[in-house]
Design a protein around this motif. Structure first.
Motif, PDB file in Angstrom:
ATOM      1  N   GLY A  25       8.308  -0.735  15.111  1.00  0.00           N
ATOM      2  CA  GLY A  25       7.020  -0.448  14.483  1.00  0.00           C
ATOM      3  C   GLY A  25       5.989  -0.149  15.551  1.00  0.00           C
ATOM      4  O   GLY A  25       6.319   0.283  16.651  1.00  0.00           O
ATOM      5  N   GLY A  26       4.717  -0.402  15.196  1.00  0.00           N
ATOM      6  CA  GLY A  26       3.661  -0.170  16.165  1.00  0.00           C
ATOM      7  C   GLY A  26       2.810   1.046  15.880  1.00  0.00           C
ATOM      8  O   GLY A  26       1.788   1.258  16.538  1.00  0.00           O
ATOM      9  N   HIS A  27       3.220   1.867  14.907  1.00  0.00           N
ATOM     10  CA  HIS A  27       2.426   3.044  14.566  1.00  0.00           C
ATOM     11  C   HIS A  27       1.366   2.702  13.526  1.00  0.00           C
ATOM     12  O   HIS A  27       0.171   2.947  13.730  1.00  0.00           O
ATOM     13  CB  HIS A  27       3.340   4.167  14.056  1.00  0.00           C
ATOM     14  N   GLY A  84       0.819  -1.196   0.000  1.00  0.00           N
ATOM     15  CA  GLY A  84       0.000   0.000   0.000  1.00  0.00           C
ATOM     16  C   GLY A  84       0.855   1.248   0.000  1.00  0.00           C
ATOM     17  O   GLY A  84       2.064   1.210  -0.253  1.00  0.00           O
ATOM     18  N   SER A  85       0.250   2.362   0.321  1.00  0.00           N
ATOM     19  CA  SER A  85       0.951   3.647   0.227  1.00  0.00           C
ATOM     20  C   SER A  85       1.456   4.169   1.559  1.00  0.00           C
ATOM     21  O   SER A  85       2.174   5.166   1.616  1.00  0.00           O
ATOM     22  CB  SER A  85       0.015   4.693  -0.399  1.00  0.00           C
ATOM     23  N   GLU A  86       1.076   3.515   2.660  1.00  0.00           N
ATOM     24  CA  GLU A  86       1.495   4.008   3.971  1.00  0.00           C
ATOM     25  C   GLU A  86       2.923   3.578   4.306  1.00  0.00           C
ATOM     26  O   GLU A  86       3.354   2.483   3.972  1.00  0.00           O
ATOM     27  CB  GLU A  86       0.556   3.488   5.059  1.00  0.00           C
ATOM     28  N   GLY A  87       3.632   4.450   4.981  1.00  0.00           N
ATOM     29  CA  GLY A  87       4.983   4.113   5.430  1.00  0.00           C
ATOM     30  C   GLY A  87       6.013   4.278   4.340  1.00  0.00           C
ATOM     31  O   GLY A  87       5.726   4.146   3.154  1.00  0.00           O
ATOM     32  N   GLY A  88       7.227   4.583   4.745  1.00  0.00           N
ATOM     33  CA  GLY A  88       8.326   4.704   3.794  1.00  0.00           C
ATOM     34  C   GLY A  88       9.054   3.383   3.658  1.00  0.00           C
ATOM     35  O   GLY A  88       8.550   2.325   4.029  1.00  0.00           O
ATOM     36  N   THR A  89      10.266   3.460   3.146  1.00  0.00           N
ATOM     37  CA  THR A  89      11.075   2.260   2.973  1.00  0.00           C
ATOM     38  C   THR A  89      11.433   1.666   4.339  1.00  0.00           C
ATOM     39  O   THR A  89      11.892   2.368   5.234  1.00  0.00           O
ATOM     40  CB  THR A  89      12.349   2.593   2.192  1.00  0.00           C
ATOM     41  N   ILE A 132      19.018   5.223  16.484  1.00  0.00           N
ATOM     42  CA  ILE A 132      17.690   5.316  15.885  1.00  0.00           C
ATOM     43  C   ILE A 132      17.175   6.747  15.944  1.00  0.00           C
ATOM     44  O   ILE A 132      17.473   7.486  16.878  1.00  0.00           O
ATOM     45  CB  ILE A 132      16.699   4.363  16.601  1.00  0.00           C
ATOM     46  N   THR A 133      16.425   7.106  14.916  1.00  0.00           N
ATOM     47  CA  THR A 133      15.706   8.371  14.887  1.00  0.00           C
ATOM     48  C   THR A 133      14.230   8.032  14.774  1.00  0.00           C
ATOM     49  O   THR A 133      13.824   7.264  13.892  1.00  0.00           O
ATOM     50  CB  THR A 133      16.135   9.229  13.687  1.00  0.00           C
ATOM     51  N   GLY A 134      13.409   8.578  15.679  1.00  0.00           N
ATOM     52  CA  GLY A 134      11.986   8.279  15.644  1.00  0.00           C
ATOM     53  C   GLY A 134      11.298   8.700  16.926  1.00  0.00           C
ATOM     54  O   GLY A 134      11.915   9.287  17.821  1.00  0.00           O
ATOM     55  N   VAL A 135      10.008   8.388  16.997  1.00  0.00           N
ATOM     56  CA  VAL A 135       9.194   8.763  18.157  1.00  0.00           C
ATOM     57  C   VAL A 135       8.497   7.514  18.699  1.00  0.00           C
ATOM     58  O   VAL A 135       7.897   6.748  17.942  1.00  0.00           O
ATOM     59  CB  VAL A 135       8.134   9.814  17.759  1.00  0.00           C
ATOM     60  N   ASP A 136       8.606   7.297  19.983  1.00  0.00           N
ATOM     61  CA  ASP A 136       7.940   6.156  20.646  1.00  0.00           C
ATOM     62  C   ASP A 136       8.240   4.844  19.930  1.00  0.00           C
ATOM     63  O   ASP A 136       7.323   4.073  19.603  1.00  0.00           O
ATOM     64  CB  ASP A 136       6.425   6.383  20.692  1.00  0.00           C
ATOM     65  N   GLU A 137       9.501   4.561  19.703  1.00  0.00           N
ATOM     66  CA  GLU A 137       9.893   3.331  19.034  1.00  0.00           C
ATOM     67  C   GLU A 137      10.011   2.189  20.038  1.00  0.00           C
ATOM     68  O   GLU A 137      10.325   2.405  21.219  1.00  0.00           O
ATOM     69  CB  GLU A 137      11.229   3.515  18.307  1.00  0.00           C
ATOM     70  N   SER A 138       9.746   0.986  19.544  1.00  0.00           N
ATOM     71  CA  SER A 138       9.864  -0.212  20.376  1.00  0.00           C
ATOM     72  C   SER A 138      10.691  -1.228  19.585  1.00  0.00           C
ATOM     73  O   SER A 138      10.232  -1.770  18.575  1.00  0.00           O
ATOM     74  CB  SER A 138       8.474  -0.785  20.682  1.00  0.00           C
ATOM     75  N   ILE A 139      11.912  -1.466  20.025  1.00  0.00           N
ATOM     76  CA  ILE A 139      12.861  -2.274  19.258  1.00  0.00           C
ATOM     77  C   ILE A 139      12.853  -3.724  19.714  1.00  0.00           C
ATOM     78  O   ILE A 139      12.994  -4.030  20.898  1.00  0.00           O
ATOM     79  CB  ILE A 139      14.282  -1.690  19.373  1.00  0.00           C
TER      80      ILE A 139
END
Length: 280
Positions: A263-265, A154-159, A207-214
């Motif tokens: 992920g998770g968003h 689909g179109s959501e999310g980048g690479t 990592i660069t991001g917001v509220d990430e869960s690794i």
């Protein structure tokens, strides 16, 4: 996939056999972003990968990203297992890749090994188990090297990651082999690409991001299930360090894959990075 120091990958006139030393970026080959950065079953899975759909690049981890590479004579790949490039998937050894070539010559067996897009998707969906990632977002092939962006359907999310592949063997029908990922906003730099490891293993990167869960997994081509899993480390910010420990057992393949995902968003896995390690 992890952050790697750039390096120049020298061409070789003949591909040497893999060295089975012992132990996917977070550490890709040293050129791609810290995680030189393995699809299912055994070293040469037979499941059919999803048909790719083109689209835009993102993070990476693989050893030859740091400096331009010189293709080997005849378009063959550089020697794998040398330390700079490790064979992650689908072939564990050069002998396995050559056996596939013979099967292909005699009966057209598994032609998808000649397609870097299909190989990258099969690696992501089959070997790593990230089923929601089913679209090609970037495609670059230069000589024996390919860098393929994979993304959510689909179109959501980048690479989600840039998968680095090289031709494994010689000749125009040498199959593609995953050697890592090229990382940017999410990397796996510890342990170093191609390092000898043992359990428990300390994993880390930036990592660069917001509220990430690794989430971290250790895998090998000959096993369907992960050898070890660690979940989850909270992270976020701009280029912030992250780390966690993972315990694993049952390693028997010469090269293992360490994969970190977040992920998770909008999906369970939105970005990932791999690196190759060896067991001793």
């Amino acid at each position: 996939m992890n952050i790697w120091l750039p390096f120049r990958l020298f061409a070789a006139t003949a591909v040497t056999g893999l060295m089975l030393t012992a132990c996917g970026s977070s550490g890709g080959p040293p050129d791609a972003s810290g995680s030189p950065s393995a699809a299912p079953g055994t070293s040469s899975p037979s499941q059919s990968p999803t048909t790719p759909v083109p689209s835009a690049p993102s993070a990476t981890t693989s050893p030859d990203t740091q400096a331009p590479t010189t293709p080997a004579p005849g378009g063959s790949a550089p020697a794998l297992g040398s330390g700079r490039l490790q064979p992650i998937w689908p072939f564990a050894t050069l002998a396995e890749a050559q056996a596939w070539q013979r099967d292909y010559h005699s009966g057209g067996h598994q032609p998808w090994h000649l397609d870097p897009d299909r190989t990258a998707l099969s690696f992501t969906q089959g070997y790593l188990g990230f089923r929601d990632i089913g679209r090609i977002s970037a495609h670059t092939v230069k000589g024996p090297h390919a860098r393929i962006g994979v993304a959510l359907r689909g179109s959501e999310g980048g690479t989600a990651a840039i998968v680095h592949l090289v031709r494994y063997g010689t000749g125009p029908d040498a199959p593609w082999e995953v050697v890592g990922t090229d990382d940017t906003t999410f990397s796996l730099t510890m342990p170093a690409y191609g390092a000898l490891v043992r359990s428990p293993m300390l994993i880390g990167g930036r990592i660069t991001g917001v509220d990430e869960s690794i989430r971290v997994q250790v895998r090998q081509p000959s096993s369907a299930a992960p050898l070890g899993t660690s979940c989850c480390t909270s992270a976020g910010g701009n280029g912030q360090p992250w780390k966690q420990s993972v315990t694993f057992s049952g390693a028997r393949d010469p090269v293992l894959t360490v994969v970190a995902s977040t992920g998770g968003h909008i999906a369970e896995v939105e970005r990932f990075t791999v690196t190759a390690v060896r067991t001793g």
